[in-house]
Design an enzyme around this catalytic site. Structure first.
Site, PDB file in Angstrom:
ATOM      1  N   HIS A 257      70.209  84.154 -56.872  1.00  0.00           N
ATOM      2  CA  HIS A 257      68.713  83.210 -57.943  1.00  0.00           C
ATOM      3  C   HIS A 257      68.156  83.269 -57.381  1.00  0.00           C
ATOM      4  CE1 HIS A 257      68.014  82.023 -53.796  1.00  0.00           C
ATOM      5  NE2 HIS A 257      67.685  80.746 -53.643  1.00  0.00           N
ATOM      6  N   HIS A 259      64.578  81.805 -56.703  1.00  0.00           N
ATOM      7  CA  HIS A 259      63.289  81.925 -56.279  1.00  0.00           C
ATOM      8  C   HIS A 259      62.611  82.602 -55.368  1.00  0.00           C
ATOM      9  CE1 HIS A 259      65.207  77.235 -54.500  1.00  0.00           C
ATOM     10  NE2 HIS A 259      64.068  77.192 -55.128  1.00  0.00           N
ATOM     11  N   ASP A 261      61.704  83.861 -53.300  1.00  0.00           N
ATOM     12  CA  ASP A 261      62.022  84.249 -51.743  1.00  0.00           C
ATOM     13  C   ASP A 261      62.618  85.273 -51.513  1.00  0.00           C
ATOM     14  OD1 ASP A 261      63.446  82.104 -51.956  1.00  0.00           O
ATOM     15  OD2 ASP A 261      63.242  82.364 -49.537  1.00  0.00           O
ATOM     16  N   ASP A 379      71.198  80.935 -50.584  1.00  0.00           N
ATOM     17  CA  ASP A 379      71.645  79.751 -49.939  1.00  0.00           C
ATOM     18  C   ASP A 379      71.895  78.875 -50.492  1.00  0.00           C
ATOM     19  OD1 ASP A 379      68.711  81.864 -49.234  1.00  0.00           O
ATOM     20  OD2 ASP A 379      67.590  80.127 -49.741  1.00  0.00           O
ATOM     21  N   HIS A 454      68.068  83.842 -43.411  1.00  0.00           N
ATOM     22  CA  HIS A 454      67.065  82.909 -44.011  1.00  0.00           C
ATOM     23  C   HIS A 454      66.793  82.356 -42.774  1.00  0.00           C
ATOM     24  CE1 HIS A 454      66.079  80.950 -47.414  1.00  0.00           C
ATOM     25  NE2 HIS A 454      66.214  81.320 -47.749  1.00  0.00           N
TER      26      HIS A 454
HETATM   27 ZN    ZN Z   1      65.986  80.986 -50.131  1.00  0.00          ZN
HETATM   28 ZN    ZN Z   2      67.127  79.051 -52.740  1.00  0.00          ZN
END
Ligand code: ZN
Ligand code: ZN
Length: 504
Positions: A257, A259, A261, A379, A454
């Site tokens: 995805h 994001h 990070d 995530d 993570h």
């Molecule tokens: Zn993340």
């Molecule tokens: Zn995320």
């Protein structure tokens, strides 16, 4: 008659002082062995890798426990000669510190440590002298000349001369070392030396939290000879290189995805793959809808850099057609939440939808190669599609957030008036997976090994791992690893073995 029984009050005081010094060394030795991170942080020597922890426990722990042993021996037997051992070590430690002040510069913490060491040296030396004087017949054989004789003085002079020679020839030695290190760096190829199978490297085990030990999300998967990278979080490209995984060999990136990070180092990876491998086609970047926007943005941001490098290094070294990335968006068929996105050279990669709401779409990936399988959650909260994909997997690489720890941060944010932090902590708790839920999925899906990554919040010291896992081990009885950057798992083809080591 023992030496102690003849001691005067002064003698007793120095007995006691030697014993107290031994206690301090013992506390330090036990501290470095049991809590290497905390003690090392207090000494400004925090390890960044598992090997660092190993060195702190072994070298620092061993040194202080040894010094404590000989201090106690001297204090308890009244034989001052045993105190000479910690005295010699203290002199060497102080010498090293003074050399460092000269070569590396002064530091307030270093000066503070020096003061303490000088006091300890004075205490032990005074104890040795007093005990030697008071011991009488018991220490008849002990004379200062036992230590300060000609042979030992000559030996010390030789060692000091060698040390001075090494310090003065640092430029020459440095250049010779560069040659060796560079040859090692440029010729070592971890991927080429691997046995056939699936291999998983953690190039980033962290999250958006600043963590000195962890880059942001990035998992490299080597399936046969194909090198894939799942997510490219900030700091992960450098970790990849430090692990001697050549970015020039990356076949494709798969994003879970968008994001920050998970994408921050995409530009760096595109650049290093292009320049490091003189690649003639852009890096393929697979991802759900939205990947086109991300790749377009990085291509634009790096477009001036690419021009500079082509002008500087020439068309052969950095072929213009290889710069940047090429978005490969994929979509799930109606009513489906999974799709095979790559099926080549025996490697099948399946993307599947996960639940990271309000982030949509968000996916995980399953890799299958010659009977071995790895699932990367992306995530997500614990969800059915993840459970379904994880069934029978050898290794589940699962994101994890420890709610009890995040709650502490949330409450603290509230208490100190940083309400934005408190709000964010409260929000993130609801779109990640707790270690306990990860363990439940691993158990229900029958995975062989659970690797948590993570990591949220950061674990600045390794002793927090047990607290991070919470009750996870009650739910899953197989091996659980709390991810660290540099970890490397090998799943050789045609077997059931999973081996684990660190590349850092
Ligand atoms: Zn993340
Ligand atoms: Zn995320």
């Amino acid at each position: 008659m023992t030496a102690t029984s003849r001691l005067s009050p002064t003698g007793m005081i120095f007995h006691l002082l030697a014993g107290l010094t031994g206690l301090l060394f013992l506390a330090l030795g036990l501290g470095f062995t049991a809590f290497p991170d905390m003690l090392a942080t207090a000494f400004s020597a925090q390890p960044t890798t598992i090997q660092g922890l190993n060195a702190i426990r072994g070298d620092f722990g061993g040194l202080f426990l040894g010094m404590s042993f000989f201090s106690f021996l001297g204090a308890m037997t009244g034989r001052c000669r045993w105190l000479v051992v910690p005295i010699v070590f203290l002199i060497l430690i102080i010498t090293g510190r003074l050399i460092s002040f000269g070569l590396d510069g002064l530091s307030a913490a270093g000066v503070q440590s020096l003061k303490i060491e000088v006091v300890l040296l004075a205490v032990l030396t005074a104890s040795t002298i007093v005990l030697a004087l008071k011991a009488g017949t018991n220490e008849r054989g002990f004379k200062v000349t036992e230590i300060l004789n000609l042979k030992i003085l000559v030996g010390v002079a030789i060692v000091a001369a060698i040390l001075a020679g090494l310090l003065l020839s640092q430029k020459k030695i440095g250049l010779a070392l560069v040659n060796g290190i560079a040859a090692d760096r440029l010729t070592e190829d971890v991927i080429a030396d691997l046995p056939d199978g699936l291999h998983v490297a953690i190039c980033g085990s962290g999250s958006p939290f600043a963590d000195p030990r962890r880059a942001c999300a990035c998992v490299a998967v080597i399936a046969g000879r194909s090198f894939y990278v799942v997510d490219t979080g900030p700091g992960s490209e450098r970790k990849m290189e430090l692990m001697k995984l050549n970015p020039g060999k990356v076949r494709a990136v798969l994003l879970t995805h968008f994001h920050s990070d998970h994408i921050g180092d995409l530009g760096e990876l595109m650049l290093k793959r292009w320049a490091g491998g003189s690649r003639k086609s852009p890096l393929e970047v697979f991802g759900p809808a939205g990947v086109e926007t991300v790749v377009k943005g990085f291509n634009l941001a790096y477009s001036l850099d690419s021009q500079y490098r082509i002008l500087h290094h020439g068309l052969e070294t950095v072929p213009p057609a290889g710069a940047g990335g090429l978005a490969r968006p994929f979509y799930f068929p109606p009513g489906k939440e999974e799709r095979v996105i790559i099926d080549a050279d025996g490697v099948r990669i399946t993307a599947f939808e996960v639940d990271h709401a309000p982030v949509k779409p968000a996916v995980g990936y399953r890799f299958d190669y010659k009977g071995r399988s790895v699932v990367i959650s992306g995530d997500t909260v614990a969800c059915q599609s993840l459970l379904h994909q994880a069934r029978g997997a050898d290794l589940l690489v699962q994101e994890a957030l420890q709610p009890a720890m995040i709650s502490i941060l949330k409450d603290l944010g509230q208490k100190i008036g940083r309400h934005n932090i408190s709000r964010i902590m409260g929000d993130i708790m609801h779109y990640h997976t707790s270690p306990e839920d990860a363990a439940k999925i691993a158990k229900e899906a029958g995975v062989r090994h659970l690797l948590l990554t993570h990591i949220m919040p950061p674990l600045p010291v390794s002793n927090l791992k047990a607290a991070f896992l919470g009750d996870a081990e009650k739910f899953f009885h197989g091996p659980i690893t709390v991810g660290e950057d540099g970890l490397f798992f090998s799943l050789p083809a045609g077997g059931k073995k999973i081996s684990e080591r660190s590349l850092l």
